[in-house]
Design a protein around this motif. Structure first.
Motif, PDB file in Angstrom:
ATOM      1  N   ASN A 382       0.907  -1.385   0.099  1.00  0.00           N
ATOM      2  CA  ASN A 382      -0.077   0.099   0.114  1.00  0.00           C
ATOM      3  C   ASN A 382       0.842   1.172   0.060  1.00  0.00           C
ATOM      4  OD1 ASN A 382      -2.285  -1.417   0.114  1.00  0.00           O
ATOM      5  ND2 ASN A 382      -2.677  -1.627   2.330  1.00  0.00           N
ATOM      6  N   ASP A 383       1.878   1.412   0.853  1.00  0.00           N
ATOM      7  CA  ASP A 383       2.780   2.442   0.991  1.00  0.00           C
ATOM      8  C   ASP A 383       3.566   2.656  -0.217  1.00  0.00           C
ATOM      9  OD1 ASP A 383       2.011   2.716   3.609  1.00  0.00           O
ATOM     10  OD2 ASP A 383       3.590   1.821   4.648  1.00  0.00           O
ATOM     11  N   THR A 384       4.012   1.646  -0.716  1.00  0.00           N
ATOM     12  CA  THR A 384       4.783   1.978  -2.065  1.00  0.00           C
ATOM     13  C   THR A 384       3.868   2.178  -3.160  1.00  0.00           C
ATOM     14  OG1 THR A 384       6.376  -0.114  -1.233  1.00  0.00           O
ATOM     15  CG2 THR A 384       6.356   0.484  -3.469  1.00  0.00           C
ATOM     16  N   ALA A 385       2.754   1.755  -3.330  1.00  0.00           N
ATOM     17  CA  ALA A 385       2.014   1.944  -4.403  1.00  0.00           C
ATOM     18  C   ALA A 385       1.312   3.565  -4.305  1.00  0.00           C
ATOM     19  CB  ALA A 385       0.685   1.158  -4.456  1.00  0.00           C
ATOM     20  N   ARG A 386       1.398   3.870  -2.956  1.00  0.00           N
ATOM     21  CA  ARG A 386       0.864   5.387  -2.999  1.00  0.00           C
ATOM     22  C   ARG A 386       1.984   6.360  -3.254  1.00  0.00           C
ATOM     23  NH1 ARG A 386       0.050   5.083   1.849  1.00  0.00           N
ATOM     24  NH2 ARG A 386       1.718   6.127   2.578  1.00  0.00           N
ATOM     25  N   THR A 387       3.013   6.182  -2.707  1.00  0.00           N
ATOM     26  CA  THR A 387       4.255   7.014  -2.457  1.00  0.00           C
ATOM     27  C   THR A 387       5.025   6.973  -3.992  1.00  0.00           C
ATOM     28  OG1 THR A 387       5.807   5.696  -1.299  1.00  0.00           O
ATOM     29  CG2 THR A 387       4.425   6.881  -0.048  1.00  0.00           C
ATOM     30  N   ARG A 388       5.106   5.760  -4.680  1.00  0.00           N
ATOM     31  CA  ARG A 388       5.986   5.584  -5.710  1.00  0.00           C
ATOM     32  C   ARG A 388       5.470   5.457  -7.210  1.00  0.00           C
ATOM     33  NH1 ARG A 388      10.971   2.080  -4.196  1.00  0.00           N
ATOM     34  NH2 ARG A 388      11.898   3.206  -5.833  1.00  0.00           N
ATOM     35  N   ASN A 389       4.044   5.616  -6.919  1.00  0.00           N
ATOM     36  CA  ASN A 389       3.038   5.266  -8.208  1.00  0.00           C
ATOM     37  C   ASN A 389       3.301   3.886  -8.950  1.00  0.00           C
ATOM     38  OD1 ASN A 389       1.363   6.182 -10.120  1.00  0.00           O
ATOM     39  ND2 ASN A 389       2.533   7.685 -11.500  1.00  0.00           N
ATOM     40  N   MET A 390       3.184   2.998  -8.127  1.00  0.00           N
ATOM     41  CA  MET A 390       3.176   1.752  -8.646  1.00  0.00           C
ATOM     42  C   MET A 390       1.900   0.942  -8.550  1.00  0.00           C
ATOM     43  SD  MET A 390       6.993   0.481  -7.242  1.00  0.00           S
ATOM     44  CE  MET A 390       8.597   1.179  -7.706  1.00  0.00           C
ATOM     45  N   HIS A 391       1.751  -0.207  -9.266  1.00  0.00           N
ATOM     46  CA  HIS A 391       0.697  -1.010  -9.251  1.00  0.00           C
ATOM     47  C   HIS A 391       1.020  -2.481  -8.931  1.00  0.00           C
ATOM     48  CE1 HIS A 391      -1.866   1.973 -11.338  1.00  0.00           C
ATOM     49  NE2 HIS A 391      -0.687   2.501 -11.471  1.00  0.00           N
ATOM     50  N   HIS A 545      11.117 -16.515 -14.148  1.00  0.00           N
ATOM     51  CA  HIS A 545      10.604 -16.388 -15.407  1.00  0.00           C
ATOM     52  C   HIS A 545       9.817 -15.239 -15.506  1.00  0.00           C
ATOM     53  CE1 HIS A 545      11.970 -20.598 -15.100  1.00  0.00           C
ATOM     54  NE2 HIS A 545      11.956 -20.738 -16.520  1.00  0.00           N
ATOM     55  N   ASP A 546      10.180 -14.326 -16.366  1.00  0.00           N
ATOM     56  CA  ASP A 546       9.489 -13.019 -16.190  1.00  0.00           C
ATOM     57  C   ASP A 546       9.367 -12.230 -17.573  1.00  0.00           C
ATOM     58  OD1 ASP A 546      12.046 -12.504 -16.188  1.00  0.00           O
ATOM     59  OD2 ASP A 546      11.525 -10.289 -15.764  1.00  0.00           O
ATOM     60  N   LYS A 547       8.172 -11.434 -17.751  1.00  0.00           N
ATOM     61  CA  LYS A 547       7.957 -10.594 -18.861  1.00  0.00           C
ATOM     62  C   LYS A 547       8.072  -9.095 -18.593  1.00  0.00           C
ATOM     63  CE  LYS A 547       7.184  -9.792 -23.268  1.00  0.00           C
ATOM     64  NZ  LYS A 547       8.053  -8.562 -23.268  1.00  0.00           N
ATOM     65  N   VAL A 548       8.738  -8.411 -19.545  1.00  0.00           N
ATOM     66  CA  VAL A 548       9.040  -6.972 -18.965  1.00  0.00           C
ATOM     67  C   VAL A 548       8.206  -6.228 -19.937  1.00  0.00           C
ATOM     68  CG1 VAL A 548      11.266  -7.343 -17.984  1.00  0.00           C
ATOM     69  CG2 VAL A 548      11.122  -6.645 -20.386  1.00  0.00           C
ATOM     70  N   GLY A 549       7.846  -4.915 -19.758  1.00  0.00           N
ATOM     71  CA  GLY A 549       7.333  -4.019 -20.798  1.00  0.00           C
ATOM     72  C   GLY A 549       7.977  -2.488 -20.264  1.00  0.00           C
ATOM     73  N   PHE A 550       8.224  -2.002 -21.348  1.00  0.00           N
ATOM     74  CA  PHE A 550       8.823  -0.537 -21.342  1.00  0.00           C
ATOM     75  C   PHE A 550       8.113   0.317 -22.259  1.00  0.00           C
ATOM     76  CE2 PHE A 550      12.065  -3.750 -22.225  1.00  0.00           C
ATOM     77  CZ  PHE A 550      12.460  -3.299 -23.687  1.00  0.00           C
ATOM     78  N   LEU A 551       7.567   1.291 -22.139  1.00  0.00           N
ATOM     79  CA  LEU A 551       6.823   2.125 -22.988  1.00  0.00           C
ATOM     80  C   LEU A 551       6.995   3.631 -22.516  1.00  0.00           C
ATOM     81  CD1 LEU A 551       5.047   2.737 -25.747  1.00  0.00           C
ATOM     82  CD2 LEU A 551       3.269   1.933 -24.520  1.00  0.00           C
ATOM     83  N   TRP A 552       7.334   4.584 -22.984  1.00  0.00           N
ATOM     84  CA  TRP A 552       7.228   6.025 -22.604  1.00  0.00           C
ATOM     85  C   TRP A 552       7.846   5.949 -21.137  1.00  0.00           C
ATOM     86  CZ3 TRP A 552       1.430   5.985 -23.649  1.00  0.00           C
ATOM     87  CH2 TRP A 552       1.389   5.940 -25.369  1.00  0.00           C
ATOM     88  N   ASP A 553       7.417   6.531 -20.190  1.00  0.00           N
ATOM     89  CA  ASP A 553       7.986   6.345 -18.669  1.00  0.00           C
ATOM     90  C   ASP A 553       7.326   5.239 -18.045  1.00  0.00           C
ATOM     91  OD1 ASP A 553       5.573   7.762 -18.801  1.00  0.00           O
ATOM     92  OD2 ASP A 553       6.034   9.154 -17.144  1.00  0.00           O
ATOM     93  N   TYR A 554       6.724   4.420 -18.782  1.00  0.00           N
ATOM     94  CA  TYR A 554       6.327   3.120 -18.154  1.00  0.00           C
ATOM     95  C   TYR A 554       7.234   2.035 -18.107  1.00  0.00           C
ATOM     96  CZ  TYR A 554       1.501   5.543 -18.283  1.00  0.00           C
ATOM     97  OH  TYR A 554       0.550   6.292 -18.220  1.00  0.00           O
ATOM     98  N   MET A 573       4.047  -2.651 -11.725  1.00  0.00           N
ATOM     99  CA  MET A 573       3.736  -1.853 -12.869  1.00  0.00           C
ATOM    100  C   MET A 573       4.052  -0.448 -12.361  1.00  0.00           C
ATOM    101  SD  MET A 573       0.231  -3.585 -14.722  1.00  0.00           S
ATOM    102  CE  MET A 573       0.606  -2.770 -16.350  1.00  0.00           C
ATOM    103  N   THR A 574       4.653   0.311 -12.983  1.00  0.00           N
ATOM    104  CA  THR A 574       5.187   1.663 -12.539  1.00  0.00           C
ATOM    105  C   THR A 574       5.028   2.662 -13.689  1.00  0.00           C
ATOM    106  OG1 THR A 574       7.613   1.529 -13.354  1.00  0.00           O
ATOM    107  CG2 THR A 574       7.048   0.477 -11.348  1.00  0.00           C
TER     108      THR A 574
END
Length: 595
Positions: A382-391, A545-554, A573-574
């Motif tokens: 909760n704290d990380t999502a709120r303060t660092r714009n994460m999901h 085993h992971d899948k990344v995504g990078f688009l603009w500032d996401y 997701m950030t």
């Protein structure tokens, strides 16, 4: 037998005579061009052999590798594979910046990815390995192929790019400043006015969209701007000279906390600007920002800084507090109001003001702590999502089977994680026999395209499949498998998804309920060996085993983590963060889950 031998003996002189004739003809026609010395002839033979070998090497050079002199700024890529080239280009793109300059007045600097730009990775890879067949027959041509990539091939997402341009054009524009009063040897004068600048969003868009962007470096772009003259210059002082002299005839004394401050005449003069009234007549006004700056200096002498309140939070609940002391500062708004009114009046000549004070509340510092419990993990998320714009979405598959979500159902641009959902449709078509892994696609096969989409994470193959399957069909297909409407291929802009849907996907991939058999093995293999392993894999001590995504500032990462103490799924997701931030979150999550 004897007769045959005699016949052979008769033929030998005849053959010898024929050979001599041929040599004679060769000498007549080509003799002038053949070196007379033996070592010269040997040299030509060696040169010929070398040239043949060079052509042979050029003909044999693999078409799926970067050329020997291929490079991007700061990195050479000889013989690089598709995946290696894609990784190098993506890394260089992520460090590319643009610096927008308006004359000598103003500059703004940005990461190119935040502008709405995306790298045309496929095209740049093609440039690094493009070598036509006819060119391969030219000895040495492999060394002069244009395989050095200095400027990036980009394409811009219209909505994001336009939004950026509109915002930045306003930031680069600034209003003119009228002339302000000053004293020169006791005489009232006016400083020169400062022109403003207005940047057209249309012109800025054109300049940025055609500018050659240097890959991995900062590109300086000169922005066209229209100069905006100030309304009033030094020549307009004469119209209000009497008023100006009256204003500067004042003496100002400010008492604050029993201390007396006397701003100089030059200081007071700098507070007053030429202006116009409602009727358009030249008048004077007080520059409140200048006065506020002066008062800030007084506060350093008579003000008291506020203390700091420390609040201890454990799992989202306050468990302790140390209250800091209050501070105080001059009430600048009230003092500026009084001072402005007094300066623009002829009387009284002596302006004596007593500053009032306001109370400053102590700053608050939260010291958050998280226990090794599900409640502690939820509080951290909760704290990380709120303060660092994460999901964030976390699901333990073994052990305590904790389940934690923070902003996990909010739909945001998916970046390349949408390719996971696209793979489901592809697997379905393959299982039905409608598509084969060996079918040709673009310049490779379906299998090659799948590799590019899931390992190198480039876009052309994925975009081809989206066009082939249809966006509406893809939506219906994934909704039928239980995913939310937060995942969509029909938003009109970037594809969207949620952290919860990605965690659901990875859970189904792990247990085989969503993807099974050879398709599952192929996908897991790709997710285990792609080159972008800076997020969850860097932060975890397990196998990922992971899948990344990078688009603009996401920047996103979703993965299956096989930790020595249990298996779990995590999606982060950030926006405006980095893979290093995702790695840090992963480390803290594992500290809480596996103390």
């Amino acid at each position: 037998m004897v007769t045959a031998k005699k016949a052979a003996k008769k033929e030998k002189p005849q053959q010898s005579k024929t050979n001599q004739t041929l040599r004679a003809r060769f000498a007549v026609h080509y003799g002038p061009y053949v070196p007379q010395k033996k070592h010269h002839r040997v040299f030509l033979w060696i040169l010929g052999v070398v040239l043949v070998l060079i052509v042979g090497v050029q003909l044999a050079y693999p078409r799926d590798r970067a050329l020997p002199l291929a490079s991007i700024p700061g990195k050479t890529l000889p013989f690089a594979t598709y995946d290696e080239s894609a990784k190098a280009i993506e890394e260089a793109f992520n460090s590319s910046r643009i610096k927008l300059v308006v004359g000598a007045d103003k500059t703004e600097e940005f990461d190119i990815k935040t502008v709405g730009a995306e790298p045309d990775t496929e095209r740049m890879i093609t440039r690094m390995r493009d070598y036509e067949l006819w060119q391969r027959f030219i000895p040495g041509s492999i060394l002069w192929q244009p395989a050095q990539i200095s400027t990036a091939d980009l394409y811009f997402t219209s909505a994001q790019f336009t939004k950026f341009i509109d915002t930045v054009s306003k930031e680069l524009s600034f209003a003119p400043t009228n002339a302000r009063l000053a004293l020169d040897k006791g005489r009232v004068v006016a400083s020169e006015a400062v022109e403003g600048s207005e940047v057209s969003s249309k012109e800025l868009l054109e300049v940025v969209s055609v500018a050659p962007i240097i890959l991995g470096r900062t590109t300086v772009i000169s922005v066209p701007a229209e100069r905006v003259p100030a309304e009033l210059g030094s020549e307009d002082l004469e119209q209000v000279r009497g008023q100006a002299e009256a204003a500067l005839a004042h003496t100002v004394a400010i008492t604050a906390d029993n201390e007396r401050f006397l701003p100089s005449k030059d200081e007071v003069a700098s507070w007053i600007l030429l202006s116009t009234d409602k009727k358009g007549q030249v008048t004077l006004k007080v520059d409140k920002l200048k006065v506020k700056s002066y008062i800030a200096g007084l506060n350093k002498k008579v003000g008291t800084a506020a203390g700091q309140t420390n609040i201890t939070i454990v799992d989202g609940r306050e468990t302790g507090r140390t209250t800091g002391k209050s501070g105080r500062a001059i009430n600048s708004d009230a003092l500026i109001k009084e001072l402005s009114a007094a300066l623009l009046k002829a009387e009284p000549k002596e302006i004596k003001l007593t500053a009032s004070f306001i109370t400053l509340k102590p700053s608050v510092i939260y010291n958050s702590k998280y226990t090794a419990t599900e409640a502690g993990l939820q509080a951290y998320a909760n704290d990380t999502a709120r303060t660092r714009n994460m999901h964030i979405s976390i699901q333990q598959l073994t052990g305590e089977k904790w389940k934690v979500n923070a902003r996990a159902t909010e739909s945001i641009p998916s970046a390349s994680t949408y390719k996971l959902f696209l793979a489901l449709v592809l697997f379905d078509r393959i299982d039905k026999g409608e598509i084969k892994w060996t079918d040709p696609m673009l310049d490779t096969t379906v299998a090659g395209c799948f590799e590019r989409m899931t390992v190198a994470s480039t876009n052309p193959c994925a975009e081809k499949w989206i066009a082939m399957f249809g966006r509406e069909y893809i939506n219906k297909f994934i909704y039928a498998r239980g995913f939310s409407k937060g995942t969509s291929f029909t938003t009109g802009g970037a594809n969207q998804t949620t952290a919860a849907d990605l965690t659901k996907y990875m859970t189904g991939l792990n247990n085989g309920s969503l993807v099974s058999g050879a398709n599952r093995a192929r996908l897991l293999d790709s997710l285990g060996r792609h080159p972008y392993r800076y997020g969850i894999p860097t932060g975890s001590t397990g196998v990922v085993h992971d899948k990344v995504g990078f688009l603009w500032d996401y920047v996103h990462d979703t993965g299956i983590v096989q930790h020595k103490r249990g298996t779990y799924i995590m999606t982060v997701m950030t926006k405006g963060q980095s893979y290093a931030a995702i790695a840090a979150v992963t480390r803290e999550v594992e500290r809480i889950m596996y103390p």
